[in-house]
Motif scaffolding. Sequence first.
Motif: not given
Length: 270
Positions: A34-55
């Motif tokens: 679960a901890s390994s899965f959450l860490v990977a999920l957070v890193e994937l979420a970083e991509v989405w956060v970046v593209f909230r500001s740029v296209t």
Amino acid sequence: MADLAARTAPYRAVLASRMRSQRSYRANFAVDLASSFLVALVELAEVWVVFRSVTSLGGLDLAAVLLVFGLADLTFSLADLAFGHCDTIPTYLRTGTLDVFYLRPQPLLLQLVTSDITLRRIARAAVGLAALVAGLVVNDVPWSVGAVALLALALVSALATFAAMFVWAGGAQFYLVDGAEATNAFVYGGRYAATQPASVWSRPLVVVFGFFFPMAFTAYLPVVTLLGLPGPDWMPGWLGWCAPLAAVWAWALALMTWRAGVRHYQGGGG
């Protein structure tokens, strides 16, 4: 075939025992997953956060970057699963326990690679696989025999390149001894660089992670080639087909470093 099975039996026995030991404490194993899965999920979420500001970033939109992330993260996670415990070499060197490996009639590197396996990294690979599949679905991939071949080559080559990075780091430890953080800057830093568009890298990063440690060839360039996008001036899109050559170079560098390190090692001195 029987001879091969006999030769690999000791390695398979060690790996099987390691996997059984990790699964024996089911609650701990579940928490690790679960901890390994959450860490990977957070890193994937970083991509989405970046593209909230740029296209777009470096000429890639969110869909294309998702494909880059999935390809790089999946292959790195699998390489980490098989070769990641090369990080333990500094401990072996400091305690002198590496000498035990020399008592066995098997190649040192092969013993080290098959000495352990960390199953919790499967959860991280699952996130990478999900991102890769999603990226292939949301992108307009011109499917053909060539596209399938390119994707297969990219997967195998990226896995080999990341595995070579772990071996290179292990070989460098014979000189650095307690320099795991120094090599991690290139191994794990290279993984992070591989999940980003190489077109936004500065010139020093292009030299280090573009060609010396060929991280651009693990995901960015194959994706640019697959989607038919123009690459930067210093990395044309067709270079995605050169991912196998990049993997060969990475392994040549890794094995040269490993061989030099083993020759440099004088023993634990105990």
